[in-house]
Scaffold this motif. Structure first.
Motif, PDB file in Angstrom:
ATOM      1  N   ILE A 223       0.853  -1.180   0.000  1.00 36.87           N
ATOM      2  CA  ILE A 223       0.000   0.000   0.000  1.00 36.87           C
ATOM      3  C   ILE A 223       0.892   1.234   0.000  1.00 36.87           C
ATOM      4  O   ILE A 223       1.746   1.396   0.878  1.00 36.87           O
ATOM      5  N   VAL A 224       0.702   2.106  -0.991  1.00 42.79           N
ATOM      6  CA  VAL A 224       1.513   3.330  -1.067  1.00 42.79           C
ATOM      7  C   VAL A 224       0.689   4.556  -0.692  1.00 42.79           C
ATOM      8  O   VAL A 224       1.255   5.634  -0.466  1.00 42.79           O
ATOM      9  N   GLN A 225      -0.638   4.382  -0.640  1.00 41.06           N
ATOM     10  CA  GLN A 225      -1.489   5.488  -0.206  1.00 41.06           C
ATOM     11  C   GLN A 225      -2.775   4.922   0.377  1.00 41.06           C
ATOM     12  O   GLN A 225      -3.380   4.027  -0.192  1.00 41.06           O
ATOM     13  N   ASP A 226      -3.198   5.454   1.509  1.00 40.13           N
ATOM     14  CA  ASP A 226      -4.430   5.013   2.186  1.00 40.13           C
ATOM     15  C   ASP A 226      -5.095   6.276   2.711  1.00 40.13           C
ATOM     16  O   ASP A 226      -4.615   6.885   3.677  1.00 40.13           O
ATOM     17  N   LYS A 227      -6.177   6.693   2.049  1.00 44.40           N
ATOM     18  CA  LYS A 227      -6.805   7.947   2.465  1.00 44.40           C
ATOM     19  C   LYS A 227      -8.314   7.835   2.501  1.00 44.40           C
ATOM     20  O   LYS A 227      -8.929   7.095   1.720  1.00 44.40           O
TER      21      LYS A 227
END
Length: 229
Positions: A223-227
């Protein structure tokens, strides 16, 4: 208390002496009643993560928790019962049974989910769902006579007819044009909100991310982004 959590999930495939890491320790908590979108380039691991979360394949390591139950340690029959009764599935193509009418598709789903509803209640529920997806007028039609958008609306109806708590959608709009894609996603968004269904969706279409409440971008099994939107 979370409805659905993914903790340190890993997936490794072995080809002879070569090991390929597809998922490298994934941690995700899905917000209840919301749409979580998994996005990323082809080969990033998003579809593998979705199928593991849905119990369609096993993880090499890690835990999947649904309603405080550890899916990763369940026996096969226990997991099958969860999938049949608590999970709904939508795929890129509708996969409707060609010799069943629209309403028969939903009736079969209720039988598969072993719902405790009486026949009269089942008929009432089928009508209600078909009216929700604006397909009651096509209740006696066979799949061959339906458009792509109509088929996918029936796929959505079939996925929620048994009142699942989780909905897994793998590229649900990939086979549709932009207009039909937005119609189907608007439908999924509305039904998720009205019925408090938690959705995990894989998509490569950036336009579909506008329907998500939670976006997870993956790259090379991580995971490189979790928003949250």
């Amino acid at each position: 208390m979370s409805l659905f959590t993914i903790k340190n999930v890993q997936k490794t495939f072995t080809h002879g002496e070569v090991k390929e890491e597809i998922l490298k320790g994934i941690d995700v908590t899905l917000p209840e009643g919301k749409i979580t979108a998994l996005t990323g380039a082809s080969g990033s691991g998003k579809s593998t993560l979705l199928t593991i979360a849905a119990g369609l394949q096993t993880a090499s390591d890690g835990q999947i928790s649904f309603e405080q139950q550890q899916l990763t340690s369940m026996r096969r029959e226990e997991l099958r019962q969860i999938r049949a009764k608590q999970f709904g599935f939508i795929f890129q193509f509708a996969h409707l049974v060609p010799f069943l009418t629209v309403q028969e598709q939903l009736s079969l789903m209720l039988e598969t989910a072993e719902t405790p509803l009486s026949k009269q209640t089942q008929k009432k529920e089928i009508r209600e769902i078909l009216e929700l997806v604006d397909m009651w007028k096509r209740k006696d039609a066979y799949p061959a006579s339906l458009s792509g958008g109509e088929k996918q609306r029936i796929a959505v109806a079939r996925a929620i007819i048994h009142s699942p708590k989780m909905l897994f959608a793998d590229e649900p709009t990939a086979s549709l044009d932009s207009k039909r894609s937005k119609e189907v996603m608007t439908l999924i968004q509305r039904l998720a909100k009205e019925r408090n269904i938690t959705v995990l969706m894989v998509t490569h279409d950036m336009d579909m991310l506008t329907f998500a409440d939670h976006i997870i971008e993956m790259q090379d099994g991580k995971i490189v982004q979790d928003k949250t939107i």
